[in-house]
Design a protein around this motif. Sequence first.
Motif, PDB file in Angstrom:
ATOM      1  N   GLN A  98       0.836  -1.205   0.000  1.00 52.66           N
ATOM      2  CA  GLN A  98       0.000   0.000   0.000  1.00 52.66           C
ATOM      3  C   GLN A  98       0.871   1.255   0.000  1.00 52.66           C
ATOM      4  O   GLN A  98       0.612   2.212  -0.727  1.00 52.66           O
ATOM      5  N   LEU A  99       1.920   1.234   0.794  1.00 53.05           N
ATOM      6  CA  LEU A  99       2.851   2.365   0.853  1.00 53.05           C
ATOM      7  C   LEU A  99       3.564   2.557  -0.482  1.00 53.05           C
ATOM      8  O   LEU A  99       3.710   3.692  -0.952  1.00 53.05           O
ATOM      9  N   ASP A 100       3.972   1.470  -1.104  1.00 49.20           N
ATOM     10  CA  ASP A 100       4.624   1.536  -2.428  1.00 49.20           C
ATOM     11  C   ASP A 100       3.695   2.151  -3.472  1.00 49.20           C
ATOM     12  O   ASP A 100       4.109   3.002  -4.263  1.00 49.20           O
ATOM     13  N   VAL A 101       2.440   1.731  -3.484  1.00 50.81           N
ATOM     14  CA  VAL A 101       1.464   2.270  -4.434  1.00 50.81           C
ATOM     15  C   VAL A 101       1.269   3.766  -4.210  1.00 50.81           C
ATOM     16  O   VAL A 101       1.285   4.557  -5.157  1.00 50.81           O
ATOM     17  N   CYS A 102       1.130   4.153  -2.961  1.00 50.65           N
ATOM     18  CA  CYS A 102       0.934   5.577  -2.639  1.00 50.65           C
ATOM     19  C   CYS A 102       2.127   6.423  -3.084  1.00 50.65           C
ATOM     20  O   CYS A 102       1.949   7.521  -3.629  1.00 50.65           O
ATOM     21  N   ASN A 103       3.323   5.917  -2.886  1.00 45.01           N
ATOM     22  CA  ASN A 103       4.522   6.654  -3.310  1.00 45.01           C
ATOM     23  C   ASN A 103       4.606   6.754  -4.832  1.00 45.01           C
ATOM     24  O   ASN A 103       5.006   7.791  -5.364  1.00 45.01           O
ATOM     25  N   LEU A 149      -1.823  19.284  -7.026  1.00 46.23           N
ATOM     26  CA  LEU A 149      -1.500  19.737  -5.673  1.00 46.23           C
ATOM     27  C   LEU A 149      -2.408  19.055  -4.648  1.00 46.23           C
ATOM     28  O   LEU A 149      -1.942  18.577  -3.608  1.00 46.23           O
ATOM     29  N   TYR A 150      -3.690  18.987  -4.967  1.00 48.28           N
ATOM     30  CA  TYR A 150      -4.659  18.315  -4.084  1.00 48.28           C
ATOM     31  C   TYR A 150      -4.276  16.850  -3.889  1.00 48.28           C
ATOM     32  O   TYR A 150      -4.239  16.350  -2.756  1.00 48.28           O
ATOM     33  N   LEU A 151      -3.985  16.151  -4.993  1.00 50.45           N
ATOM     34  CA  LEU A 151      -3.610  14.739  -4.898  1.00 50.45           C
ATOM     35  C   LEU A 151      -2.291  14.551  -4.143  1.00 50.45           C
ATOM     36  O   LEU A 151      -2.151  13.612  -3.357  1.00 50.45           O
ATOM     37  N   PHE A 152      -1.345  15.447  -4.374  1.00 50.86           N
ATOM     38  CA  PHE A 152      -0.075  15.388  -3.641  1.00 50.86           C
ATOM     39  C   PHE A 152      -0.327  15.497  -2.134  1.00 50.86           C
ATOM     40  O   PHE A 152       0.204  14.713  -1.344  1.00 50.86           O
ATOM     41  N   ILE A 153      -1.158  16.445  -1.735  1.00 49.82           N
ATOM     42  CA  ILE A 153      -1.469  16.642  -0.315  1.00 49.82           C
ATOM     43  C   ILE A 153      -2.196  15.424   0.248  1.00 49.82           C
ATOM     44  O   ILE A 153      -1.848  14.913   1.323  1.00 49.82           O
ATOM     45  N   GLU A 154      -3.200  14.933  -0.486  1.00 51.27           N
ATOM     46  CA  GLU A 154      -3.976  13.783  -0.006  1.00 51.27           C
ATOM     47  C   GLU A 154      -3.112  12.530   0.135  1.00 51.27           C
ATOM     48  O   GLU A 154      -3.214  11.804   1.112  1.00 51.27           O
ATOM     49  N   TYR A 155      -2.243  12.290  -0.858  1.00 46.52           N
ATOM     50  CA  TYR A 155      -1.396  11.103  -0.779  1.00 46.52           C
ATOM     51  C   TYR A 155      -0.283  11.263   0.252  1.00 46.52           C
ATOM     52  O   TYR A 155       0.136  10.285   0.865  1.00 46.52           O
ATOM     53  N   THR A 156       0.180  12.478   0.493  1.00 44.74           N
ATOM     54  CA  THR A 156       1.153  12.702   1.572  1.00 44.74           C
ATOM     55  C   THR A 156       0.512  12.375   2.917  1.00 44.74           C
ATOM     56  O   THR A 156       1.117  11.696   3.755  1.00 44.74           O
ATOM     57  N   LYS A 157      -0.720  12.824   3.121  1.00 45.46           N
ATOM     58  CA  LYS A 157      -1.445  12.500   4.360  1.00 45.46           C
ATOM     59  C   LYS A 157      -1.620  10.988   4.496  1.00 45.46           C
ATOM     60  O   LYS A 157      -1.423  10.432   5.579  1.00 45.46           O
ATOM     61  N   LEU A 158      -1.984  10.339   3.396  1.00 43.71           N
ATOM     62  CA  LEU A 158      -2.203   8.895   3.420  1.00 43.71           C
ATOM     63  C   LEU A 158      -0.910   8.140   3.724  1.00 43.71           C
ATOM     64  O   LEU A 158      -0.902   7.207   4.529  1.00 43.71           O
ATOM     65  N   ILE A 159       0.176   8.561   3.106  1.00 42.90           N
ATOM     66  CA  ILE A 159       1.473   7.927   3.365  1.00 42.90           C
ATOM     67  C   ILE A 159       1.840   8.068   4.843  1.00 42.90           C
ATOM     68  O   ILE A 159       2.264   7.095   5.491  1.00 42.90           O
ATOM     69  N   GLN A 161      -0.207   8.482   7.309  1.00 43.56           N
ATOM     70  CA  GLN A 161      -1.159   7.661   8.065  1.00 43.56           C
ATOM     71  C   GLN A 161      -0.729   6.186   8.043  1.00 43.56           C
ATOM     72  O   GLN A 161      -0.731   5.517   9.073  1.00 43.56           O
ATOM     73  N   ILE A 162      -0.342   5.702   6.874  1.00 39.51           N
ATOM     74  CA  ILE A 162       0.095   4.304   6.754  1.00 39.51           C
ATOM     75  C   ILE A 162       1.357   4.062   7.576  1.00 39.51           C
ATOM     76  O   ILE A 162       1.505   3.027   8.221  1.00 39.51           O
ATOM     77  N   LYS A 163       2.266   5.039   7.565  1.00 34.02           N
ATOM     78  CA  LYS A 163       3.510   4.916   8.337  1.00 34.02           C
ATOM     79  C   LYS A 163       3.259   5.063   9.836  1.00 34.02           C
ATOM     80  O   LYS A 163       4.148   4.794  10.648  1.00 34.02           O
ATOM     81  N   GLY A 164       2.075   5.527  10.214  1.00 31.56           N
ATOM     82  CA  GLY A 164       1.725   5.670  11.622  1.00 31.56           C
ATOM     83  C   GLY A 164       2.200   6.969  12.243  1.00 31.56           C
ATOM     84  O   GLY A 164       2.421   7.043  13.443  1.00 31.56           O
TER      85      GLY A 164
END
Length: 165
Positions: A98-103, A149-159, A161-164
Amino acid sequence: MIRFKYCGTHLKDEEYMNLMSSKGWLATSLVEGFWNFEKGKENEYTYRVYYFRGMTQKEIDKKINELKKEDIEFVYRYSFWGIFRSKNSFELYNKKEQLDVCNKIRKPMICASIICPIVILILIILSLKVSKIFIIVTCLVSIYYLVCLYLFIEYTKLINQIKGR
């Protein structure tokens, strides 16, 4: 039923489909935020999304067939994504995957978020100096920039979150 909802990440897409499933609405397609649902049973399916980018059609077909053997049904392909559902709870990725996909998804958004403002500035100068036609191109590039920019922000938050974090 057609609904508009732009979710921002594939996990938010999953959340939305599963929320709608809990209300008896089954996702059948998605095109740039426009969802199509059909009436079904409440909580009939669990939905997941799989990232197809970089895969050949043969590899995609193989993945769909592998999942079919596990009673996971392919529903629809949108952009680089495939929607899957099953009457059983299931996951398509472990935490590392999941982390790999997000990156992978976030990487081009970083570049676009840096390059687009420069391009927009050049287009503004061209629209002032050369032709007003560049205003239209400026608007289109600006919309693209805002989405990136929106997607960058959303995926940064998700990454994070996944990393804890």
